[in-house]
Design a protein around this motif. Structure first.
Motif, mmCIF file in Angstrom:
data_model
loop_
_atom_site.group_PDB
_atom_site.id
_atom_site.type_symbol
_atom_site.label_atom_id
_atom_site.label_comp_id
_atom_site.label_asym_id
_atom_site.label_seq_id
_atom_site.Cartn_x
_atom_site.Cartn_y
_atom_site.Cartn_z
ATOM 1 N N UNK A 1 -6.263 -27.668 37.620
ATOM 2 C CA UNK A 1 -5.648 -28.986 37.708
ATOM 3 C C UNK A 1 -5.657 -29.724 36.379
ATOM 4 N N UNK A 2 -6.772 -29.616 35.652
ATOM 5 C CA UNK A 2 -6.893 -30.379 34.411
ATOM 6 C C UNK A 2 -6.437 -29.584 33.206
ATOM 7 N N UNK B 1 -12.505 -33.507 51.362
ATOM 8 C CA UNK B 1 -12.326 -32.899 50.044
ATOM 9 C C UNK B 1 -11.112 -32.002 50.056
ATOM 10 N N UNK B 2 -10.961 -31.290 51.153
ATOM 11 C CA UNK B 2 -9.799 -30.415 51.287
ATOM 12 C C UNK B 2 -8.497 -31.225 51.253
ATOM 13 N N UNK B 3 -8.490 -32.333 51.969
ATOM 14 C CA UNK B 3 -7.284 -33.162 51.973
ATOM 15 C C UNK B 3 -6.951 -33.643 50.566
ATOM 16 N N UNK B 4 -7.984 -34.083 49.859
ATOM 17 C CA UNK B 4 -7.716 -34.581 48.513
ATOM 18 C C UNK B 4 -7.265 -33.463 47.584
ATOM 19 N N UNK C 1 -9.158 -34.315 41.495
ATOM 20 C CA UNK C 1 -10.420 -33.641 41.836
ATOM 21 C C UNK C 1 -11.580 -34.619 41.909
ATOM 22 N N UNK C 2 -11.511 -35.640 41.061
ATOM 23 C CA UNK C 2 -12.561 -36.665 41.099
ATOM 24 C C UNK C 2 -12.506 -37.406 42.422
#
Lengths: 498, 712, 102
Positions: free
Chosen positions: B112-113, B346-349, B253-254
């Motif tokens: 992602x980053x 966390x999965x949703x995000x 992710x944060x």
């Protein structure tokens, strides 16, 4: 050197100042090296002091006792205990770093460094002196170099600031002088039976006689001393010399001013007022706690209103010294130890902040908070260092400021419940002004004006990193400093509060 | 594993992320791949070690077993403070939550980053956050809880403001930190009250002391509410929830790690951990705040079109559930929801992050039809949605059900039905808005062809965490549901008798010392067959024990009834929510704009999040700024005015003094001089230097003297 | 009319007054000296007169003789000074010889 450790610490800078004064003005670099050497000596001796200091006793150590002016029983009497050692360490460290931070001074180099060394001698002397007269002499010795350092090397309104500082401090000194004389005539030397300036004799209530037996007189003397020291702290409403002096003073002088000079006020209270007039100290606990709370909140709110970075830091000093007062008013272990630890920590943290402000001022030539923006992208290292200092000031756990502030609150809460709750609001307001400044200066979009601003230099990092390490280490494990002072301070509490 | 080994393992788990932080912060730029493998790897190790501890506690199966170890941190004589590690079942659960999510987020961030200019700094901060969060979990004293509490705040600040060049991010992180500080103010006061009363920061020593000698009057309530304020701030409960939606300015992710799974749950953990310190009044506050928050968050999430903002309000709502669980006396159910929620949220995000990564927007109206383009993301997202909506056989169902049952039982025994009703409505709304999200994002036709065209499935470093979490979202409640009560092996109400007996300096500590192990076995065994966590945990965990023992049989009956009712109701409302959502966004039977047009006021209020921000802007911020301005002006004008006025006065006086000096004092001095000079001038004339005149004077003088003496 | 002490004293006073007058008024150094001589002789006359009328001894006469000798010596020295004065300044006027004053 080992025999006269404290004298060497006090007078090594004087020797340096004398050498510099005798040197022709054109050897500028050489002058700076001499100044660095003359402050390195006390620093090394301070390390030795730290290592050799006996942490198990509340007695005075490394004492030097000589007759000075016999006819008035004035003595040359130096010594340190757990209260003064942290201050001595702080003075030695900050003086040395300030010489390095002053390396780029170009105006009247000779005068600047010799005055600076004289200043260090005065500060050392104040923290080591155990004879009231000697204490007073050093107290005044320190005043004069400061006046010139602000008045000559300062900013646009330097004369105003210097005179304000001088007059304020002098007014305090006068009150202290009167109190000193009152003690001199009414305290009996237990050995000779004559008058004495010996602080240790003055602390022993058995030696008090004459007008010192009258509680009204004792209250007046206490107030005299308190106002005298409060000006130095500075306690609301005697604080307005501080922002002006800080704004106008050169960086290194601001560091010394906030890092060491402010501590003399609270040091004086703990060294002189508390043990000499314990009854008055106990009676003054509540007003002192209120003043502490006022300092904390008033300083924080004032800081929030500032647009000059240095002024903001100056008002944050007012706020942080409020914690010291609050801790001192608690009159218990956590409170007083926390207060003295806060004195030390504030010295290191504020020094970092002022040094950081100096760094940006050297580059951008202004300190207007709203004139920056987005420096975080341009100066990442500098941003990290400054943020470190600012978070230390906010009282972030893991950095030293938290430990002392928490101890102060823990100590003050049982004694002054409501006042402590009100003061604790300071942790919110304190975070607010710091983060707001952080946002306006470092975050957000980059101001194109500062595209070519150079990153912090190695020399500047050399002044900041040692303090940063101390702040971090004491935040994680504060006992090295607490060990130095706890026996002496616990003894003090026993003397004062029984 | 001996106790010693467990403590060392826990210490290693704590320090590994710190090591990651230190190395990456200072050397990250110089490492190959900027050291992302190092951070991820160290977290992987920490994760494995956490699983080891988890397995160990699973094997022991004693929620009351705790292992503590510490060192003296401060020692001033009478005042002391210790730094210590506490490992018990609750810790083991939290360790797994934190390290699992953190590890997966590290992995996800590699993709992602990718290419960010502060890539290594991001991993460093993640490490720092994980360290702080583990500190909260592992510390055994209020003081260090507070220490790490603040440190996670800092980590959150740094990570929300990771893209600090955006002014919105720069404002959001400040807001988060300051809002949390307001909560921490109360938290710190709570700590002060307890420390002042009992002289220790250690949890269990405090529990024992507070049990034997409770604080009198309102002080206990005040202290409890104070502690709870910390939770309100950190867990984004109303009215301090305003920072969490803004915190979505941070990288996704944060948001997944900090603002969904772990840090925001710290408040819940804190209340669960410190439950014996809350009195029934404080718990009532907790229950209501939680229920209101659950309702508030769910209603706002319904109208939000930004996928992350909507998820943020969903998080607020779910945290409200957990907090309410603490208040209504089913703390273990709350902890269970924390556990399941951590994974599916966390999965949703991360799923939303995967979507954002693909379409470069957070606005759901610009998405749609992504199902085919991103199958893995879609399926995992759907699983998480089913879990959070409370569909049976997915983890969220069991935990939420337990909470609702507890709330209903609370309502029946205490006649406070409001929390239950709010929570029930929120449950229906949750199902609605979550399916709305799925439908808008993945189903239907793409509403922005351009974006849809460029969208693609994410790399494996991003999908692997999604799949892992999806599995956990199904199974984290236990393979066959929680019916065997596995969670009660880890988390159960505190056994106060045991804690008191184990406390140092407890009365008859020596005699009781041997007993607890045996006594506990008897106590623990009957729990196992009992089954559902709601049963086990519903024992009111407040310190009011006499009361709890009193109506035990009756309460058990009520709870059993409540459980069935709640389960049926929750399935019903969830189904209803899903149905309405389907009708609206898939079948188009209900037109959302039309409904909203019918309710303009409600829509306006919801769209503006109940005007909390506006309210604070008009009151708190404004007052603060005004007050600081006032102080500054007071300082400048009044105090400095007095000082300068004194200076001016002195100068005026000195001018007068100068005049007086010149004319009066100097006049006198000069006058004397003038007289003398004049006299001298006169006498000078006598001195002619002519001897004859002298002689004449002498003669006349003699004559004069003669006359004078004659006269005598 | 018998000549008594009063007459002598009157003459002596006149002599003294004349001498004093000369001393105070004359600018000429020689005239000054002469005035001094008059004063001395007035004193001599007094000594002799008092010796004759009051004491009856010889002490007055002896002092008078002594004064005459002294006056001679004084005149000698003074005239020498006046001579030196005249030689150096070309005048015997005492008012012009005032170099010390300037």
């Amino acid at each position: 050197m080992a025999d006269h450790l404290l004298s060497w610490m006090t007078f090594a800078p004087v020797i340096g100042a004398a050498v510099i004064a005798g040197l022709p003005g054109r050897y500028k670099d050489f002058t700076k090296w001499i100044a660095a050497a003359a402050t390195a000596v006390p620093l090394l001796l301070a390390v030795q002091l730290f290592l050799q200091f006996d942490r198990t006793t509340a007695n005075m150590q490394f004492t030097e006792h000589y007759t000075w002016i016999k006819s008035f029983n004035i003595e040359y009497f130096l010594g340190v205990d757990g209260l003064s050692v942290p201050m001595v360490l702080l003075t030695a460290l900050l003086s040395f770093l300030c010489i390095i931070a002053s390396w780029r001074i170009e105006k009247a180099v000779k005068g600047y460094f010799s005055l600076f060394l004289l200043l260090e001698a005065g500060m050392m002397g104040v923290f080591c002196a155990l004879d009231f007269f000697l204490f007073y002499v050093f107290w005044e010795v320190m005043l004069l170099p400061m006046y010139f350092l602000i008045g000559i090397w300062g900013g646009p309104r330097k004369e105003y600031a210097a005179i304000k500082f001088f007059l304020y401090t002098l007014a305090g000194s006068v009150l202290m002088l009167l109190a000193m004389i009152a003690f001199y005539y009414n305290v009996k030397d237990p050995v000779t039976g004559g008058h004495t300036f010996n602080m240790l004799h003055m602390m022993d209530q058995a030696n008090h006689g004459g007008i010192l037996a009258l509680s009204n007189v004792r209250f007046v003397i206490w107030m005299g001393l308190f106002i005298g020291f409060a000006i130095k702290v500075p306690v609301f409403p005697f604080h307005t010399w501080l922002p002006d002096a800080h704004v106008e003073a050169p960086t290194a002088v601001s560091v010394i001013l906030a890092g060491v000079l402010l501590k003399m006020g609270t040091y004086g209270l703990l060294r002189i007022s508390y043990p000499m007039l314990p009854d008055q100290a106990v009676g003054f606990m509540v007003p002192m706690a209120i003043l502490g709370a006022v300092n904390i909140l008033y300083g924080a709110f004032c800081a929030m209103a500032q647009t000059d970075m240095k002024k903001l830091v100056a008002y944050s000093s007012v706020s942080h010294m409020g914690y010291v007062l609050l801790g001192m008013s608690a009159m218990n272990e956590a409170g007083i130890n926390g207060a003295v630890l806060q004195m030390f920590n504030h010295g290191t943290i504020t020094a970092m902040m002022f040094l950081c402000v100096g760094v940006i001022y050297d580059r951008a030539h202004h300190r207007d908070i709203n004139g920056f923006g987005g420096l975080g992208l341009q100066l990442p290292v500098y941003t990290s260092v400054f943020s470190f200092a600012l978070f230390a000031a906010v009282g972030l756990p893991g950095l030293s400021g938290f430990v002392s502030e928490a101890m102060v609150f823990i100590g003050a809460f049982p004694t002054h419940r409501t006042i402590t709750i009100v003061s604790a609001l300071g942790i919110v307001v304190g975070a607010a002004y710091v983060l707001w400044m952080l946002q306006r200066v470092f975050l957000g979009e980059k101001n194109a004006k500062y595209d070519s601003l150079p990153e912090i230099s190695a020399r500047e990092l050399c002044t900041l990193v040692p303090i940063g390490i101390i702040v971090l280490v004491l935040g994680v494990y504060p006992m090295p400093v607490l060990d130095l002072m706890k026996v002496s301070l616990n003894h003090l509490i026993k003397v004062v509060a029984g | 594993m001996s106790e010693h080994a467990i403590l060392l393992t826990a210490l290693a788990i704590l320090l590994l992320p710190l090591l990651s932080y230190a190395v990456l912060f200072f050397l990250g730029k110089k490492l190959p791949r900027q050291g992302d493998w190092l951070g991820t790897g160290l977290l992987g190790v920490a994760w494995l070690l956490s699983l080891r501890i988890f397995a160990r506690f699973w094997a022991v199966g004693d929620p009351g077993l705790r292992i503590e170890g510490g060192v003296r941190w401060l020692d001033l004589g009478r005042f002391t403070a210790d730094a210590g590690i506490l490992v018990d079942g609750m810790t083991a659960v939290m360790l797994v939550v934190v390290t699992t999510v953190s590890f997966l987020v590290h992995l996800f961030s590699i993709g992602y980053m990718h290419g960010d200019r502060r890539y290594e700094r991001f991993f460093a901060f993640l490490g720092f956050f994980t360290f702080s969060m583990l500190g909260i979990v592992l510390s055994n004293s209020l003081l260090f809880l507070y220490v790490f509490w603040e440190l996670v705040g800092l980590a959150s600040y740094l990570l929300i403001g990771f893209f600090f060049h955006k002014p919105s991010a720069a404002a959001a992180n400040k807001k988060a930190f300051l809002t949390n500080r307001v909560g921490d103010f109360g938290f710190f006061l709570g700590i002060l009250i307890f420390f002042t009363a009992y002289g220790t920061f250690n949890y269990f020593e405090l529990f024992a002391a507070a049990h034997l000698d409770p604080l009198s009057g309102g002080l206990l309530t005040l202290a409890g509410v104070g502690l709870f304020m910390g939770c309100v701030g950190k867990s984004a409960q109303a009215p301090l929830h305003i920072w969490l939606p803004d915190a979505m300015e941070g990288p996704t992710p944060v948001s997944a790690l900090i603002h969904a799974a772990t840090m925001v749950a710290a408040g819940v953990y804190m209340v669960a951990r410190l439950l014996p310190l809350f009195d029934p009044n404080a718990l009532l506050v907790v229950a209501y705040v939680g229920a209101i928050t659950a309702f508030l968050g769910a209603t706002i999430a319904v109208v939000k079109t930004d996928i992350k903002k909507s998820l943020a309000y969903s998080t607020i709502s779910q945290l409200g559930y957990m907090v309410m669980a603490m208040g209504v006396g089913v703390a273990s159910a709350g902890m269970f929801h924390l556990w399941t929620h951590a994974f599916f949220k966390a999965l949703l995000f991360l799923g939303s992050g995967s979507v954002i990564h693909a379409v470069h927007t957070q606005e759901m109206p610009l998405m749609g039809g992504l199902r085919r383009k991103m199958p893995i993301t879609f399926w995992t997202f759907l699983i998480a949605t089913l879990a959070i909506s409370g569909v049976p056989f997915f983890s969220g169902f069991y935990s939420k059900d337990a909470i609702l049952a507890g709330a209903l039982a609370f309502g029946m025994t205490k006649t406070h039905y409001v929390p239950f009703l709010l929570a029930l409505i929120a449950a229906g709304l949750t199902a609605f808005y979550m399916f709305r999200m799925v439908f808008l994002t993945f189903m239907g036709k793409p509403r922005d062809e351009e974006r849809h065209h460029h969208a693609h499935e994410s790399p494996w470093t991003m999908t692997a965490p999604l799949v892992t979490l999806a599995v956990l979202a199904v199974v984290s409640s236990g393979w066959r549901g929680p019916s065997e009560g596995w969670f009660s092996r880890f988390v159960a109400p505190y056994d106060m008798a045991r804690i008191v007996a184990q406390a140092p300096g407890a009365p008859h500590a020596d005699e009781v010392h041997a007993v607890p192990a045996a006594a506990h076995d008897e106590h623990a065994l009957p729990q196992e067959p009992h089954g559902e966590p709601a049963h086990v945990e519903a024992t009111h965990e407040a310190p009011a024990h006499g009361e709890a023992a009193h109506g035990d049989a009756h309460d058990a009956h009520v709870r059993h009834q409540a459980h069935l009712t709640a389960m049926v109701l929750s399935i019903l409302v969830a189904g209803l929510g899903i149905l309405v959502s389907w009708l609206t966004y898939v079948r188009g039977r209900i037109s959302a704009p039309a409904v909203l047009a019918r309710l303009p006021r409600v829509h306006h209020v919801l769209q503006n999040m109940y005007f909390f921000d506006e309210f604070y802007a008009a009151t708190v911020y404004r007052f603060t700024l005004w007050f600081s301005w006032l102080n500054g002006a007071f300082d400048r004008l009044v105090i400095d005015g007095i000082v300068n006025g004194m200076g001016y006065l002195t100068r005026v006086l000195s001018w007068f003094a100068g005049l007086a000096d010149r004319y009066v004092v100097d006049g006198l001095v000069n006058g004397v001089g003038a007289v003398i000079q004049g006299a001298g001038e006169g006498f000078r004339r006598v001195q002619t230097g002519r001897v004859q005149s002298y002689l004449a004077y002498a003669c006349f003088s003699v004559l004069l003297l003669v006359f004078v003496f004659r006269a005598l | 009319m018998t000549v008594g002490l009063e007459h002598y004293l009157t003459v002596s006073a006149l002599l003294f007054g004349l001498g004093l007058y000369a001393v105070l008024t004359r600018r000429n150094a020689v005239a000054l000296l002469m005035g001094v001589e008059l004063i001395l002789n007035a004193a001599n006359l007094n000594f002799v007169a008092f010796a004759r009328f009051v004491d009856g001894g010889v002490e007055g006469h002896i002092v008078a003789a002594f004064v005459i000798v002294l006056a001679a010596a004084e005149a000698a020295v003074a005239l020498a000074i006046v001579l030196a004065m005249f030689r150096n300044f070309g005048t015997v006027n005492v008012d012009t010889v005032n170099r010390l004053k300037r």
